[in-house]
Design an enzyme around this catalytic site. Structure first.
Site, PDB file in Angstrom:
ATOM      1  N   CYS A  82      -3.956  -3.488   8.156  1.00 23.28           N
ATOM      2  CA  CYS A  82      -3.005  -4.230   8.993  1.00 23.28           C
ATOM      3  C   CYS A  82      -1.808  -3.334   9.338  1.00 23.28           C
ATOM      4  O   CYS A  82      -1.198  -2.744   8.438  1.00 23.28           O
ATOM      5  CB  CYS A  82      -2.537  -5.444   8.196  1.00 23.28           C
ATOM      6  SG  CYS A  82      -1.301  -6.428   9.022  1.00 23.28           S
ATOM      7  N   GLU A  87      -8.503 -13.640  19.242  1.00 22.74           N
ATOM      8  CA  GLU A  87      -9.175 -14.538  18.295  1.00 22.74           C
ATOM      9  C   GLU A  87      -9.872 -15.691  19.025  1.00 22.74           C
ATOM     10  O   GLU A  87     -10.819 -16.284  18.516  1.00 22.74           O
ATOM     11  CB  GLU A  87      -8.198 -15.019  17.232  1.00 22.74           C
ATOM     12  CG  GLU A  87      -7.746 -13.839  16.389  1.00 22.74           C
ATOM     13  CD  GLU A  87      -7.152 -14.190  15.052  1.00 22.74           C
ATOM     14  OE1 GLU A  87      -7.131 -15.367  14.665  1.00 22.74           O
ATOM     15  OE2 GLU A  87      -6.687 -13.242  14.370  1.00 22.74           O
ATOM     16  N   ASP A 132      -6.362  -6.852   5.290  1.00 25.09           N
ATOM     17  CA  ASP A 132      -5.642  -7.207   6.511  1.00 25.09           C
ATOM     18  C   ASP A 132      -5.185  -8.653   6.383  1.00 25.09           C
ATOM     19  O   ASP A 132      -5.609  -9.372   5.479  1.00 25.09           O
ATOM     20  CB  ASP A 132      -6.589  -7.059   7.724  1.00 25.09           C
ATOM     21  CG  ASP A 132      -5.924  -7.491   9.025  1.00 25.09           C
ATOM     22  OD1 ASP A 132      -4.817  -7.001   9.313  1.00 25.09           O
ATOM     23  OD2 ASP A 132      -6.481  -8.338   9.747  1.00 25.09           O
ATOM     24  N   SER A 133      -4.355  -9.076   7.334  1.00 22.26           N
ATOM     25  CA  SER A 133      -3.899 -10.466   7.346  1.00 22.26           C
ATOM     26  C   SER A 133      -5.028 -11.427   7.711  1.00 22.26           C
ATOM     27  O   SER A 133      -4.890 -12.628   7.527  1.00 22.26           O
ATOM     28  CB  SER A 133      -2.767 -10.612   8.357  1.00 22.26           C
ATOM     29  OG  SER A 133      -3.184 -10.132   9.626  1.00 22.26           O
ATOM     30  N   HIS A 173      -5.909  -5.970  16.395  1.00 28.28           N
ATOM     31  CA  HIS A 173      -6.712  -6.664  17.408  1.00 28.28           C
ATOM     32  C   HIS A 173      -6.839  -5.907  18.728  1.00 28.28           C
ATOM     33  O   HIS A 173      -7.737  -6.163  19.510  1.00 28.28           O
ATOM     34  CB  HIS A 173      -6.089  -8.026  17.715  1.00 28.28           C
ATOM     35  CG  HIS A 173      -6.148  -9.009  16.588  1.00 28.28           C
ATOM     36  ND1 HIS A 173      -5.577  -8.759  15.357  1.00 28.28           N
ATOM     37  CD2 HIS A 173      -6.705 -10.246  16.504  1.00 28.28           C
ATOM     38  CE1 HIS A 173      -5.779  -9.812  14.566  1.00 28.28           C
ATOM     39  NE2 HIS A 173      -6.458 -10.721  15.248  1.00 28.28           N
ATOM     40  N   CYS A 192      -1.839  -2.464  16.650  1.00 29.25           N
ATOM     41  CA  CYS A 192      -2.170  -3.754  16.028  1.00 29.25           C
ATOM     42  C   CYS A 192      -3.686  -3.825  15.930  1.00 29.25           C
ATOM     43  O   CYS A 192      -4.397  -3.378  16.840  1.00 29.25           O
ATOM     44  CB  CYS A 192      -1.632  -4.894  16.892  1.00 29.25           C
ATOM     45  SG  CYS A 192      -2.149  -6.532  16.327  1.00 29.25           S
TER      46      CYS A 192
HETATM   47  N1  DGL Z   1      -3.190  -7.529  11.529  1.00 30.10           N
HETATM   48  C1  DGL Z   1      -1.917  -7.652  12.196  1.00 30.10           C
HETATM   49  C2  DGL Z   1      -1.414  -6.243  12.577  1.00 30.10           C
HETATM   50  O1  DGL Z   1      -2.166  -5.309  12.753  1.00 30.10           O
HETATM   51  C3  DGL Z   1      -1.979  -8.544  13.408  1.00 30.10           C
HETATM   52  C4  DGL Z   1      -2.157 -10.002  13.081  1.00 30.10           C
HETATM   53  C5  DGL Z   1      -0.985 -10.581  12.308  1.00 30.10           C
HETATM   54  O2  DGL Z   1       0.114 -10.749  12.864  1.00 30.10           O
HETATM   55  O3  DGL Z   1      -1.184 -10.876  11.143  1.00 30.10           O
HETATM   56  O4  DGL Z   1      -0.236  -6.053  12.687  1.00 30.10           O
END
Ligand code: DGL
Length: 273
Positions: free
Chosen positions: A76, A155, A13-14, A189, A187
């Site tokens: 992600c 976050e 993930d990011s 989060h 997403c």
């Molecule tokens: N992990 C990203 C997503 O699910 C969200 C956070 C980001 O923008 O990197 O799209």
């Protein structure tokens, strides 16, 4: 190529968000080992271009291959939307994204065929949910809404906070007006503020959590490919975590949401891959 069924699953993930996906894998596939990579130095992905996200994803996949993973989960949503198609054909091991599992369930659950999708600017702008859902059922209408402020709020730990509720109310108003009956939390989060989203949208709207659906899809895929772990090879650290920056910050967030005590988080230089 012979794949070792007792090798770990690579999840990336990011940053920290993909831990919601790792958490569902831990719950639903408790015998599996995981190597998690969070690209904390280059987060967010949601506001970057397709080309950049494909480049980042390829680097992370090279790192995960070095860890000899047996399958990769792109946890992600933005990276799944932009990079899954590009990288899938380049690999000999199974690769799974989080878009399709969520979309499949939404298509199955909607009664009035009006489905909402919330996610980053990248995910919503890609139109991937709409493409996929319309292929499954051309009568479905998809309404997308980017909700970029949700990521920093989560976050910051403001999961049950009046400010988060107010932001949700403003973002989600137009989806309420569209009378959707199903909403994809597109997403990483968003499952963490599910109760706030539920409160705003009301009980009548079915919330789809792609993190959970992806873990189930992974289980199906591993079963089908005969790749489920035998659970015989015990390791001191069945879950290993790597990041591209700020390992301690990652560790404390991980410990706040995982049903597992994260002891080891290691920083690696992802630009070397
Ligand atoms: N992990 C990203 C997503 O699910 C969200 C956070 C980001 O923008 O990197 O799209």
């Amino acid at each position: 190529m012979k794949i070792d069924r007792d090798a770990p699953i690579g999840v990336f993930d990011s940053g920290v968000g993909g831990l919601t996906v790792a958490r569902e894998i831990m719950r639903n596939l408790p015998s599996e080992k995981i190597v998690y990579f969070g690209d904390t130095a280059r987060v967010p992905y949601g506001s970057k271009s397709r080309e950049t996200i494909i480049r980042y994803s390829r680097q992370i996949i090279r790192f995960l291959q070095e860890q000899q993973v047996k399958a990769i989960v792109i946890a992600c949503n933005t990276a799944s939307a932009f990079a899954l198609d590009a990288v899938r054909d380049e690999l000999e091991i199974p690769v799974l994204g989080v878009i399709e599992p969520g979309a499949l369930v939404a298509a199955r659950e909607t009664r009035n065929k009006r489905v909402g999708v919330i996610g980053t600017i990248g995910t919503v702008g890609s139109g991937i949910h709409e493409d996929f859902l319309r292929k499954l059922d051309p009568e479905i209408t998809v309404f997308g809404k980017a909700c970029p402020l949700f990521v920093p709020l989560v976050e910051e730990g403001w999961l049950h906070d009046p400010i988060t509720f107010e932001v949700a109310r403003r973002y989600l108003r137009e989806l309420q007006e569209r009378e959707i009956d199903t909403l994809i939390l597109g997403c990483t989060h968003y499952p963490l503020i599910r109760s706030t989203i539920r409160e705003v949208m009301g009980e009548g709207v079915r919330l789809v959590n792609p993190a959970y659906e992806s873990a189930l899809e992974l289980k199906r895929l591993l079963t089908e490919e005969d790749l489920l772990s035998t659970g015989k090879e015990q390791e001191e650290f069945p879950y290993r975590f790597y990041v591209s920056d700020l390992a301690d910050k990652f560790k404390s967030f991980a410990n706040s949401i995982l049903p597992y005590d994260v002891e080891m988080t290691q920083k690696i230089d992802i630009e070397n891959y």
